[in-house]
Design a protein around this motif. Sequence first.
Motif, mmCIF file in Angstrom:
data_model
loop_
_atom_site.group_PDB
_atom_site.id
_atom_site.type_symbol
_atom_site.label_atom_id
_atom_site.label_comp_id
_atom_site.label_asym_id
_atom_site.label_seq_id
_atom_site.Cartn_x
_atom_site.Cartn_y
_atom_site.Cartn_z
ATOM 1 N N ASP A 282 0.669 -1.294 0.032
ATOM 2 C CA ASP A 282 0.042 -0.102 0.042
ATOM 3 C C ASP A 282 0.855 1.214 -0.046
ATOM 4 O OD1 ASP A 282 -2.444 -1.501 0.049
ATOM 5 O OD2 ASP A 282 -2.436 -1.445 2.138
ATOM 6 N N GLY A 283 2.184 1.338 0.543
ATOM 7 C CA GLY A 283 2.837 2.398 0.806
ATOM 8 C C GLY A 283 3.269 2.588 -0.506
ATOM 9 N N PHE A 284 3.768 1.731 -1.340
ATOM 10 C CA PHE A 284 4.292 1.735 -2.729
ATOM 11 C C PHE A 284 3.129 2.271 -3.675
ATOM 12 C CE2 PHE A 284 5.564 0.235 -7.162
ATOM 13 C CZ PHE A 284 6.393 0.952 -7.364
ATOM 14 N N LYS A 285 1.912 1.955 -3.615
ATOM 15 C CA LYS A 285 0.811 2.511 -4.268
ATOM 16 C C LYS A 285 0.710 3.867 -4.131
ATOM 17 C CE LYS A 285 -1.803 -1.763 -4.698
ATOM 18 N NZ LYS A 285 -3.084 -2.681 -4.288
ATOM 19 N N GLN A 286 0.644 4.431 -2.872
ATOM 20 C CA GLN A 286 0.476 5.697 -2.493
ATOM 21 C C GLN A 286 1.655 6.646 -3.065
ATOM 22 O OE1 GLN A 286 -2.073 7.125 -1.133
ATOM 23 N NE2 GLN A 286 -1.119 9.239 -0.698
ATOM 24 N N PHE A 287 2.975 5.970 -3.034
ATOM 25 C CA PHE A 287 4.139 6.839 -3.257
ATOM 26 C C PHE A 287 3.995 6.810 -4.793
ATOM 27 C CE2 PHE A 287 8.341 6.924 -5.059
ATOM 28 C CZ PHE A 287 9.055 8.008 -4.230
ATOM 29 N N VAL A 288 3.466 5.817 -5.839
ATOM 30 C CA VAL A 288 3.230 5.939 -7.091
ATOM 31 C C VAL A 288 2.240 7.129 -7.566
ATOM 32 C CG1 VAL A 288 2.934 5.035 -9.267
ATOM 33 C CG2 VAL A 288 4.320 3.872 -7.678
ATOM 34 N N SER A 289 1.380 6.888 -6.564
ATOM 35 C CA SER A 289 0.111 7.904 -6.896
ATOM 36 C C SER A 289 0.586 9.300 -6.688
ATOM 37 C CB SER A 289 -1.275 7.642 -5.932
ATOM 38 O OG SER A 289 -2.200 8.460 -6.037
ATOM 39 N N GLU A 290 0.992 9.847 -5.586
ATOM 40 C CA GLU A 290 1.658 11.203 -5.417
ATOM 41 C C GLU A 290 2.769 11.495 -6.632
ATOM 42 O OE1 GLU A 290 3.556 10.942 -1.495
ATOM 43 O OE2 GLU A 290 1.556 10.644 -0.585
ATOM 44 N N LYS A 291 3.404 10.531 -7.013
ATOM 45 C CA LYS A 291 4.400 10.977 -8.211
ATOM 46 C C LYS A 291 3.373 11.345 -9.582
ATOM 47 C CE LYS A 291 8.608 10.387 -6.557
ATOM 48 N NZ LYS A 291 9.570 11.568 -6.704
ATOM 49 N N ILE A 292 2.615 10.543 -9.579
ATOM 50 C CA ILE A 292 1.962 10.831 -10.687
ATOM 51 C C ILE A 292 0.855 12.440 -10.726
ATOM 52 C CG2 ILE A 292 -0.284 10.021 -12.333
ATOM 53 C CD1 ILE A 292 0.781 7.193 -11.680
ATOM 54 N N HIS A 293 0.233 12.462 -9.452
ATOM 55 C CA HIS A 293 -0.331 13.726 -9.079
ATOM 56 C C HIS A 293 0.720 14.991 -9.514
ATOM 57 C CE1 HIS A 293 -2.924 16.529 -7.280
ATOM 58 N NE2 HIS A 293 -1.964 16.654 -6.463
ATOM 59 N N HIS A 294 1.954 14.708 -8.805
ATOM 60 C CA HIS A 294 3.030 15.695 -8.852
ATOM 61 C C HIS A 294 3.304 16.007 -10.214
ATOM 62 C CE1 HIS A 294 6.351 18.290 -8.002
ATOM 63 N NE2 HIS A 294 7.161 17.580 -8.960
ATOM 64 N N LEU A 295 3.265 14.979 -11.285
ATOM 65 C CA LEU A 295 3.721 15.260 -12.812
ATOM 66 C C LEU A 295 2.336 15.858 -13.237
ATOM 67 C CD1 LEU A 295 5.274 11.641 -13.434
ATOM 68 C CD2 LEU A 295 6.308 13.964 -13.450
ATOM 69 N N THR A 296 1.460 15.543 -13.031
ATOM 70 C CA THR A 296 0.158 16.181 -13.782
ATOM 71 C C THR A 296 0.071 17.499 -13.274
ATOM 72 O OG1 THR A 296 -1.352 14.989 -12.058
ATOM 73 C CG2 THR A 296 -1.084 14.009 -14.053
ATOM 74 N N THR A 297 0.219 18.044 -12.177
ATOM 75 C CA THR A 297 0.227 19.220 -11.846
ATOM 76 C C THR A 297 1.230 20.115 -12.003
ATOM 77 O OG1 THR A 297 1.155 18.612 -9.449
ATOM 78 C CG2 THR A 297 -1.281 18.974 -9.874
ATOM 79 N N PHE A 298 2.588 19.567 -12.329
ATOM 80 C CA PHE A 298 3.714 20.116 -12.615
ATOM 81 C C PHE A 298 3.650 20.360 -14.231
ATOM 82 C CE2 PHE A 298 8.159 20.103 -14.207
ATOM 83 C CZ PHE A 298 8.781 21.205 -13.576
ATOM 84 N N LEU A 299 3.194 19.645 -15.118
ATOM 85 C CA LEU A 299 3.222 19.565 -16.672
ATOM 86 C C LEU A 299 2.735 20.799 -17.214
ATOM 87 C CD1 LEU A 299 3.319 15.973 -17.653
ATOM 88 C CD2 LEU A 299 5.448 17.654 -17.812
ATOM 89 N N PRO A 300 1.364 21.067 -16.799
ATOM 90 C CA PRO A 300 0.713 22.377 -17.302
ATOM 91 C C PRO A 300 1.365 23.440 -17.097
ATOM 92 C CG PRO A 300 -0.799 20.792 -16.320
ATOM 93 C CD PRO A 300 0.537 20.399 -15.804
ATOM 94 N N SER A 301 2.028 23.904 -15.918
ATOM 95 C CA SER A 301 2.784 25.150 -15.574
ATOM 96 C C SER A 301 3.943 25.120 -16.562
ATOM 97 C CB SER A 301 3.270 24.981 -14.236
ATOM 98 O OG SER A 301 4.158 24.107 -13.916
ATOM 99 N N MET A 302 4.343 24.183 -17.395
ATOM 100 C CA MET A 302 5.400 24.410 -18.171
ATOM 101 C C MET A 302 4.920 24.532 -19.544
ATOM 102 S SD MET A 302 7.908 21.298 -16.964
ATOM 103 C CE MET A 302 9.142 21.691 -18.201
ATOM 104 N N MET A 303 3.753 24.385 -19.675
ATOM 105 C CA MET A 303 3.069 24.572 -21.329
ATOM 106 C C MET A 303 2.612 25.791 -21.502
ATOM 107 S SD MET A 303 1.051 20.748 -21.126
ATOM 108 C CE MET A 303 0.399 21.325 -22.963
#
Length: 303
Positions: A282-303
Amino acid sequence: MRHDKLEQQLSLLLMLTQGRSYTVGQICEMLRLSPRNVYYYLDFFRETGFIVEKNAGGYCIDRSSPFLRQLTDNIAFTEDEVIAMSRLLNKVEEDAVVRNLKRKLARFYDLDILNDQQLVEQQAKAVNALAYAIRMRKMAVLRGYSSGHSQTQRDRLVEPFLLMNNNQDVRCYEPSSKQNKTFKVARMQSVDVLDEEWKNKSRHKQVFIDVFMFSSDNPVEVALRMGTLAANLFREEYPAAIPYMKREDDSRWLLRLPVSSYQGICRFVLGLFDDIEILGDDGFKQFVSEKIHHLTTFLPSMM
């Protein structure tokens, strides 16, 4: 049949040299061996010169075993060779092959340190002193050690017993704190070896180093279901993980892998997310989920 036996021996050898101990039961389960075969292979390793250690946690092979040292000396690059390769790679046009070579060099060598000649000489002296202390089972003082955790710089009296990560780290028992700790050689000003011998060998605890070269005292198990592409790439990049892989059918593999950090396995999963199913923990699932969330919120600011 002879090839199967050799594969079993090599798989067991890889397991026992990863910096942690395994019980006979764990070995039997992971490699599908009988207890009789496990004991036979352990005796065979001893007879051929490996230092097989037994402790409360099971069995492991000391990395100071003569054959392992000879193997490392024969296949490892010298510091000058690493610097030369790094400089050549920086001059050529970057493609997938060049990026892969840079990544592999960075995984095992600190290129910033290697390119600083003064630091190279300082670290070489420290490593030689630590290696002597380990070989002679002597206590040592790490002079002027800079702690990233406490933001202090002071001498540390320790019992060094294992050099790790291409001699960039050393595993020690610290009598004052009564704890096993991993110290970075680059943070030492110098090392003084004392005449005093170890007093706490029974308390020495080897840190677990995972296939991504992260280390910790308490690894956790990550479970993945991989397609053929992901499984093939994982075996090629991390052959030490092969004993942890089990074929489910013609197109799927199950991986149950102990890791010290989610960082390494997460990078692999994100690179092949459409061919991998995360089963746990479960810890790894949460870790990956947070990474994906960070990527999806970070990418629009670069466009």
